[in-house]
Scaffold this motif. Sequence first.
Motif, PDB file in Angstrom:
ATOM      1  N   GLY A 288      -9.859   3.246  -2.233  1.00 53.16           N
ATOM      2  CA  GLY A 288      -8.848   3.978  -2.607  1.00 53.16           C
ATOM      3  C   GLY A 288      -9.203   5.671  -2.347  1.00 53.16           C
ATOM      4  O   GLY A 288      -8.130   6.240  -1.769  1.00 53.16           O
TER       5      GLY A 288
ATOM      6  N   GLN B   6      -6.128   1.841  -6.621  1.00 55.72           N
ATOM      7  CA  GLN B   6      -5.011   2.902  -7.001  1.00 55.72           C
ATOM      8  C   GLN B   6      -5.682   3.957  -7.715  1.00 55.72           C
ATOM      9  O   GLN B   6      -5.273   5.296  -7.501  1.00 55.72           O
ATOM     10  CB  GLN B   6      -3.937   2.328  -7.991  1.00 55.72           C
ATOM     11  CG  GLN B   6      -2.771   3.291  -8.419  1.00 55.72           C
ATOM     12  CD  GLN B   6      -1.976   3.733  -7.155  1.00 55.72           C
ATOM     13  OE1 GLN B   6      -2.001   2.862  -6.113  1.00 55.72           O
ATOM     14  NE2 GLN B   6      -1.312   4.953  -7.343  1.00 55.72           N
TER      15      GLN B   6
ATOM     16  N   LYS C 189      -7.339   6.466  -5.031  1.00 57.67           N
ATOM     17  CA  LYS C 189      -5.968   7.254  -4.534  1.00 57.67           C
ATOM     18  C   LYS C 189      -5.840   8.418  -5.390  1.00 57.67           C
ATOM     19  O   LYS C 189      -5.587   9.430  -4.793  1.00 57.67           O
ATOM     20  CB  LYS C 189      -4.977   6.202  -4.240  1.00 57.67           C
ATOM     21  CG  LYS C 189      -5.186   5.165  -3.027  1.00 57.67           C
ATOM     22  CD  LYS C 189      -3.815   4.288  -2.926  1.00 57.67           C
ATOM     23  CE  LYS C 189      -3.978   3.466  -1.598  1.00 57.67           C
ATOM     24  NZ  LYS C 189      -2.960   2.504  -1.534  1.00 57.67           N
TER      25      LYS C 189
END
Length: 462
Positions: free
Chosen positions: A219, A174, A177
Amino acid sequence: MIKITSSLLALVLAFSVRAASVDSLYPNLTDPSVINHAPYDSLMHGDKYETRKGKSDGSYNYCSMPHPTTSQYKEPEPVANGTVKANLTALLYIQRHQKRTAYNLFPYGENEHYDCSDAEPFLYMGASNSSQPKPLPVYAATYVDRQNPLYATLTNSTCQFPQLTVGGFLDGVQHGKELYELYGEKYHVIPSEPSKETVWLRSSTAPLTQGSAGGVLRGLWPHYNKPLPLHQQIDSIDSHEPSCDYMDTLKSASMSTKSWKKHLKVTESLRKELAHMLFTNNSDWNSDFDHYNDNFQARLCNGYKLPCDQSGSGKCVTNEQARQVFVAGDWEYNYYWVDRENVTEAIQLTSGLYIKDMLKQLQEVESGKSSLKYMHHFMHDGDIGPLAGSLGIRSLRWPGMASNIAIELWKTDKHQTYVRALYSGHTLQSRHGNMDWMPFHKFVHIWSQYVPRDFVAQCAQS
């Protein structure tokens, strides 16, 4: 009279949240008695020592520290207000690894069963020559044999101590990302695919940082399937954590001051309570709060309860005791890397060679000798602390999991380079000046003061 419209109210609330977010990173940690202070106590409420659920609000969260995101990010003030026209041209990003199991287990084992059966830490090497056979992917499957006579002194576990947990890996994905959404899609300093011309990655030699890199990089580039080099220096001479005997002398000096003695006095009853309950009445556990912080934090971040007395009394560490442990640990980090008298030399001998590496990288990028745009280092809290101190951070809480320092290079339309330094997503509040918009040469001058003059000679002092 000002009419409070819904839009104005939303603006006020948004500002309040941002202010609270920044304030949580910078409490007053000068006085060791801070563990009894109500204002600091208010920062410890909520889920700040438990796994974060949902998006970060930008506040300190030990288990998953905030980082630059599109929803929280604000451009440097001169760029945002239109005073200066400039583009973000390069990013140096240093982060601690994501959450993990503990380093320090209690002397007579743990009352919790640590379960890492859902983790598959891969361990294998490959050959660069495509004609060579490819390795079979194998992963470490940890188990405990109850017939082992040493079993009773550890814990029934399928984890290594420490090791990155699945939750830590997913946090890393995460994290990657969100970094790409900001620095890739919006500012284009992270490319859509990595290349050796524009991307440079580094880690310590620890599996923790390498595993964390695997999550974050997945990510960043979810569809990239080629191997990537993660640069490391030889362990025995790694500049991020060099061996230096004189550091012991500096640490001893810092632990003989009035401030440190007051810290020990203020926390004396807490240390006695914990030692009696957890059978930790030895110097490793009671010389400072490192071990207690590590153990308690790892438990809470991974969904385990605080420890209990293993003699069967039914007593367990209370939330208030844990809070005091965390505050004491914050005070110690701030003391080591911000407040102690010999802090400059301590930073020089701890992270000065590492700072020298990064300064060279930044200078080559700024001068055009290097085409790198994105440099990402995966390190430890013991790196983030002195680096934040070298940047003049006003107050330093224990750098939580995935805490990070972002050093941005901005180039104006007049070909001038400015530096913007962020700490965990916010402009770093520095004693050295305005880290929101600092001329490159001034930044280099400030950071260079923490590079040792002669590392070998300084470490050879008696």
